[in-house]
Scaffold this motif. Structure first.
Motif, mmCIF file in Angstrom:
data_model
loop_
_atom_site.group_PDB
_atom_site.id
_atom_site.type_symbol
_atom_site.label_atom_id
_atom_site.label_comp_id
_atom_site.label_asym_id
_atom_site.label_seq_id
_atom_site.Cartn_x
_atom_site.Cartn_y
_atom_site.Cartn_z
ATOM 1 N N LEU A 291 36.718 28.927 56.292
ATOM 2 C CA LEU A 291 36.628 29.720 55.073
ATOM 3 C C LEU A 291 37.682 30.815 55.124
ATOM 4 O O LEU A 291 37.932 31.403 56.181
ATOM 5 C CB LEU A 291 35.237 30.348 54.941
ATOM 6 N N VAL A 292 38.303 31.074 53.997
ATOM 7 C CA VAL A 292 39.358 32.087 53.915
ATOM 8 C C VAL A 292 38.956 33.108 52.855
ATOM 9 O O VAL A 292 38.572 32.742 51.734
ATOM 10 C CB VAL A 292 40.711 31.461 53.549
ATOM 11 N N GLY A 293 39.030 34.394 53.223
ATOM 12 C CA GLY A 293 38.615 35.439 52.294
ATOM 13 C C GLY A 293 39.649 36.543 52.138
ATOM 14 O O GLY A 293 40.546 36.695 52.969
ATOM 15 N N VAL A 294 39.490 37.290 51.076
ATOM 16 C CA VAL A 294 40.379 38.409 50.773
ATOM 17 C C VAL A 294 39.550 39.549 50.202
ATOM 18 O O VAL A 294 38.646 39.324 49.384
ATOM 19 C CB VAL A 294 41.442 38.005 49.730
ATOM 20 N N VAL A 295 39.840 40.766 50.638
ATOM 21 C CA VAL A 295 39.349 41.957 49.944
ATOM 22 C C VAL A 295 40.560 42.854 49.688
ATOM 23 O O VAL A 295 41.362 43.106 50.582
ATOM 24 C CB VAL A 295 38.261 42.712 50.753
ATOM 25 N N LEU A 296 40.695 43.283 48.444
ATOM 26 C CA LEU A 296 41.785 44.163 48.051
ATOM 27 C C LEU A 296 41.217 45.463 47.503
ATOM 28 O O LEU A 296 40.308 45.456 46.677
ATOM 29 C CB LEU A 296 42.662 43.500 46.979
ATOM 30 N N HIS A 297 41.761 46.549 47.975
ATOM 31 C CA HIS A 297 41.367 47.904 47.600
ATOM 32 C C HIS A 297 39.892 48.159 47.893
ATOM 33 O O HIS A 297 39.111 48.509 46.994
ATOM 34 C CB HIS A 297 41.674 48.194 46.134
ATOM 35 N N SER A 298 39.549 48.024 49.167
ATOM 36 C CA SER A 298 38.229 48.451 49.626
ATOM 37 C C SER A 298 38.194 49.976 49.678
ATOM 38 O O SER A 298 39.235 50.640 49.636
ATOM 39 C CB SER A 298 37.924 47.865 51.003
ATOM 40 N N ALA A 299 37.000 50.521 49.797
ATOM 41 C CA ALA A 299 36.841 51.978 49.735
ATOM 42 C C ALA A 299 37.545 52.706 50.867
ATOM 43 O O ALA A 299 37.952 53.860 50.717
ATOM 44 C CB ALA A 299 35.353 52.327 49.717
ATOM 45 N N SER A 300 37.678 52.046 52.028
ATOM 46 C CA SER A 300 38.324 52.680 53.178
ATOM 47 C C SER A 300 38.723 51.611 54.178
ATOM 48 O O SER A 300 38.388 50.433 54.017
ATOM 49 C CB SER A 300 37.376 53.681 53.849
ATOM 50 N N GLY A 301 39.409 52.037 55.228
ATOM 51 C CA GLY A 301 39.793 51.102 56.271
ATOM 52 C C GLY A 301 38.595 50.452 56.939
ATOM 53 O O GLY A 301 38.607 49.253 57.227
ATOM 54 N N ASP A 302 37.549 51.240 57.186
ATOM 55 C CA ASP A 302 36.331 50.682 57.776
ATOM 56 C C ASP A 302 35.576 49.827 56.770
ATOM 57 O O ASP A 302 34.989 48.805 57.119
ATOM 58 C CB ASP A 302 35.422 51.797 58.288
ATOM 59 N N ALA A 303 35.600 50.242 55.502
ATOM 60 C CA ALA A 303 34.849 49.531 54.470
ATOM 61 C C ALA A 303 35.352 48.103 54.281
ATOM 62 O O ALA A 303 34.564 47.214 53.950
ATOM 63 C CB ALA A 303 34.925 50.291 53.153
ATOM 64 N N ARG A 304 36.655 47.870 54.491
ATOM 65 C CA ARG A 304 37.158 46.507 54.298
ATOM 66 C C ARG A 304 36.507 45.533 55.279
ATOM 67 O O ARG A 304 36.295 44.367 54.947
ATOM 68 C CB ARG A 304 38.681 46.463 54.430
#
Length: 316
Positions: A291-304
């Motif tokens: 599985l391949v995922g992406v998160v863009l513009h999370s709330a913070s470095g830890d939040a991603r």
């Protein structure tokens, strides 16, 4: 002397040939063509169909403005949020930088590239993440790919673009390299995608992508054994050659904190800038399935990382 780096926030396929027999496809050619279309459909979905089909939402608590999880085998979207919305991608850009280098005809991964002072100066000027390359040292293409993808070195990105771009000046060579990044995106059918730099440090108007296209790019890149081997590496030490003939040890750590901390994770790449926020491309192999995922513009470095865990937990 070793160099340990960390991510910082900057300021700022082949063609299908038609085989004709008596004016029509032979049965085997027809079967081949259908198979190829089926297996590559995720790279070029029918306009107006995939983009309007409803998809499951990401779990509550995910802070990312854009997110997606796909099955690498067929590209099917398992869940997502604003998956067709363009966003800046920061250093996840370097996935395409690596792809263009790795697909260079006649590539010699052991060829040495001398480090020019401009590479270091560029990283300092941009206040960018760096592999801490020393002027006058020489490193192999393979080593620079590690410097590109583990510590996310913008100096390593510059060195590779300068070496593999074509032209009589550095400016011309890097511009031509970036044009090939965009050509590859078009070849892969990555809609709403534009690269304006070799490292992600370009204005949002010229360097952006959608979660859907970025997941497809990462899925494609993971099909390259060399790329896959690099992005699943947590730390490495490599010997560079100094101008005087000595050796300098470069030690790089992967900025992807999911590696070794979430079972089955095999990469892929982090990215952070002020416009892009905290970004993460991640991949996991579970039960023979990737599985391949992406998160863009999370709330913070830890939040991603929390966002990625929430998404992966929901996919169990």
């Amino acid at each position: 002397m070793g160099c340990v780096t960390r991510q910082r926030t900057p300021r700022c396929g082949g063609r299908v040939r038609r085989v004709m027999r008596s004016g029509a496809f032979s049965s085997w050619a027809r079967t081949l063509a259908v198979g190829l279309v089926a297996t590559s459909a995720f790279l070029a979905p029918a306009p107006g169909v995939a983009e309007t089909a409803p998809i499951p939402r990401v779990p509550a608590g995910v802070t990312a403005a854009g997110a997606i999880l796909i099955d690498q085998a067929d590209g099917s979207v398992l869940m997502g949020r604003a998956i067709y919305t363009e966003r800046p991608m920061a250093s996840t850009t370097k996935i395409m930088t690596a792809v263009v280098v790795l697909e260079t005809p006649g590539l010699d991964l052991d060829a040495r590239i001398p480090v020019k002072s401009v590479y270091h100066r560029y990283a300092v000027w941009k206040d960018a993440s760096t592999a801490h390359l020393h002027t006058g040292d020489s490193l192999t293409v393979r080593q620079l790919l590690y410097g590109l993808l583990l510590p996310s070195g913008s100096d390593a990105a510059y060195a590779l673009a300068d070496r593999f771009g074509h032209g009589s000046t550095r400016t011309a060579r890097t511009a031509e390299f970036i044009s090939r990044m965009n050509a590859k995106a078009a070849e892969l059918g990555l809609s709403r995608t534009q690269f304006g730099s070799f490292d992600g440090l370009a204005p949002t108007s010229t360097n952006h992508i959608t979660p859907r296209s970025l997941a497809r790019l990462a899925s494609y890149a993971l099909g390259n054994e060399q790329f896959a081997a690099i992005v699943r590496t947590r730390t490495t030490s490599v010997p560079g050659w100094t101008a005087s003939g000595g050796r300098r040890i470069y030690t790089w750590e992967n900025t992807n904190q999911l590696l070794g901390r979430y079972w089955g994770v095999i990469g892929v790449k982090t990215g952070t800038t002020t416009p892009a926020g905290a970004c993460l491309v991640f991949a996991i192999t579970r039960g023979g399935r990737t599985l391949v995922g992406v998160v863009l513009h999370s709330a913070s470095g830890d939040a991603r990382y929390r966002d990625a865990r929430l998404i992966l937990d929901a996919a169990r």
